[in-house]
Enzyme design. Structure first.
Site, mmCIF file in Angstrom:
data_model
loop_
_atom_site.group_PDB
_atom_site.id
_atom_site.type_symbol
_atom_site.label_atom_id
_atom_site.label_comp_id
_atom_site.label_asym_id
_atom_site.label_seq_id
_atom_site.Cartn_x
_atom_site.Cartn_y
_atom_site.Cartn_z
ATOM 1 N N GLY A 10 -2.425 -0.499 -3.452
ATOM 2 C CA GLY A 10 -3.740 -0.125 -3.626
ATOM 3 C C GLY A 10 -4.556 -1.297 -3.255
ATOM 4 C CG ASN A 32 2.382 8.011 -5.629
ATOM 5 O OD1 ASN A 32 1.433 7.210 -5.591
ATOM 6 N ND2 ASN A 32 2.243 9.177 -6.384
ATOM 7 C CB THR A 35 -5.513 6.791 -3.741
ATOM 8 O OG1 THR A 35 -4.908 5.996 -4.807
ATOM 9 C CG2 THR A 35 -5.640 8.255 -4.037
ATOM 10 N N GLY A 36 -3.243 4.759 -2.301
ATOM 11 C CA GLY A 36 -2.897 3.215 -1.588
ATOM 12 C C GLY A 36 -2.277 3.626 -0.090
ATOM 13 C CG ASP A 56 5.099 9.879 -9.338
ATOM 14 O OD1 ASP A 56 4.244 9.527 -10.032
ATOM 15 O OD2 ASP A 56 4.882 11.311 -8.995
ATOM 16 C CB SER A 75 -5.213 4.553 -11.607
ATOM 17 O OG SER A 75 -6.155 5.876 -12.134
ATOM 18 C CE1 TYR A 145 -9.654 5.469 -12.705
ATOM 19 C CE2 TYR A 145 -11.855 4.852 -13.259
ATOM 20 C CZ TYR A 145 -10.771 4.524 -12.789
ATOM 21 O OH TYR A 145 -10.592 3.064 -12.341
ATOM 22 C CE LYS A 149 -7.404 3.020 -14.724
ATOM 23 N NZ LYS A 149 -6.503 2.287 -14.385
ATOM 24 C CB THR A 175 -13.497 -4.717 -7.990
ATOM 25 O OG1 THR A 175 -13.499 -5.223 -9.407
ATOM 26 C CG2 THR A 175 -12.978 -6.100 -7.365
#
Ligand code: UDP
Length: 320
Positions: A10, A32, A35-36, A56, A75, A145, A149, A175
């Site tokens: 990520g 996995n 989204t990375g 995963d 995530s 989300y 978290k 960030t």
């Protein structure tokens, strides 16, 4: 140390791997690729102290050998990504975090949870201090989300209290930097892309909502310090310089010398109206505060996008 990092491919995870390797550690990265991106870790292919496992973390997995620290950075994190993958987002914060905590417990390793300013929801306390419990809609579109978290933070504290795992929790504010996806919908890549291509800059709502942007190297430095600290309660990590989104659009337009116009679009549901970290605790406990100026960080981010040939050449940022 040998450190396991989930979400290693990520945006933040891959920068953290780089920093840990530069500090002399060995890193085992897990991802996995939901989204990375493989591209974020491609430069580590010949690094002998880096190993990568496609995993995963919501499913059982085995990790051989000694482990000194576990970092849970896995995530979906951009609103576009987690709105597209709400169930995976809830799974990784709950089942995935549990597996990473179990790994830390089994190996006698310390554990760092990468949490988020979204725990504060649409905050009624400003700037946000760690002692504020937040204003989260538990059933809104962002709840997958936020609650994932928040659950992960609760699970982390439970493993600390009942299983004596040495845990830390970072509440990460907005960030930005190289390796963000240009199309992930977040405001930094969206505005840079639009400004440099000359397309309209899409400001959601009237642009009066605020955000505070931290350059990724500063954030990673804060994470490394936190991981070595004995602070068990959450610590905010972010840059306290706050701008409205309209000011931010205008800043990017001026810095890039862009002629883009501004187009106002509907504000997404539950979009927080204000966000600014109170970093007194990070200053006091970690001796940390951001070093990179926004203009400098944006310049480095544009340079990355241009190097990847995903943006046209433009006036060097900061010269306009
Ligand atoms: N935003 C915007 N235009 C865009 C993308 C985002 O005005 O093209 C706004 C968004 O509504 C939010 C802020 O910029 O108020 C930051 O959005 P982002 O998705 O980067 O992250 P968030 O802080 O909401 O998690």
């Amino acid at each position: 140390m040998r450190i396991v990092v989930s979400g290693a491919a990520g945006f933040i995870g891959s920068h953290l791997c780089d920093r840990l390797l530069a500090d002399g550690h060995a890193v085992a990265g897990l991802d996995n690729f939901l989204t990375g991106s493989r591209r974020n870790i491609a430069h580590l292919a010949n690094e002998p102290r880096f190993e990568f496992h496609e995993r995963d973390i919501t499913q059982p997995f085995e990790m051989k050998g000694a482990v000194d620290a576990v970092v849970n950075a896995a995530s979906p994190a951009s609103p576009k990504d987690y709105l597209e993958h709400p169930i995976e987002t809830l799974d990784v914060g709950s089942a995935g975090t549990r597996r990473m905590l179990e790994l830390a417990l089994a190996k006698g390793a310390r554990f760092l949870m990468m949490s988020t300013s979204e725990c504060y929801g649409d905050p009624l306390v400003h700037p946000q201090v760690e002692s504020y419990w937040g204003n989260v809609n538990p059933v809104g579109p962002r709840s997958c989300y936020d609650e994932s978290k928040r659950f992960a933070e609760a699970l982390t504290m439970a493993y600390h209290r009942k299983r004596s795992v040495r845990t830390n929790i970072a509440r990460i504010f907005n960030t930005y930097g190289p390796r963000m996806k240009l199309d992930d919908g977040r405001v930094v890549p969206a505005f840079l892309d639009q400004a440099l291509r000359g397309g309209a800059m899409t400001v959601f709502g009237d642009g009066s909502q605020t955000r505070s942007f931290c350059y990724v190297s500063d954030l990673v430095d804060g994470l490394c310090r936190l991981m070595m600290s004995d602070e068990r309660y959450p610590v905010n990590l972010g840059n306290p310089r706050e701008l409205t989104i309209l000011e931010f659009a205008e800043k990017i337009r001026a810095m890039t010398g862009s002629k883009s116009g501004i187009e106002f679009r509907e504000l997404p549901e539950d979009d927080p109206k204000q966000r600014n970290p109170d970093i007194s605790k990070a200053r006091a406990v970690l001796g940390w505060e951001p070093q990179v100026e926004l203009e400098d960080g944006l310049r480095r981010t544009v340079a990355y996008f241009q190097l990847q040939a995903i943006l046209p050449d433009a006036t060097p940022v900061g010269t306009a």
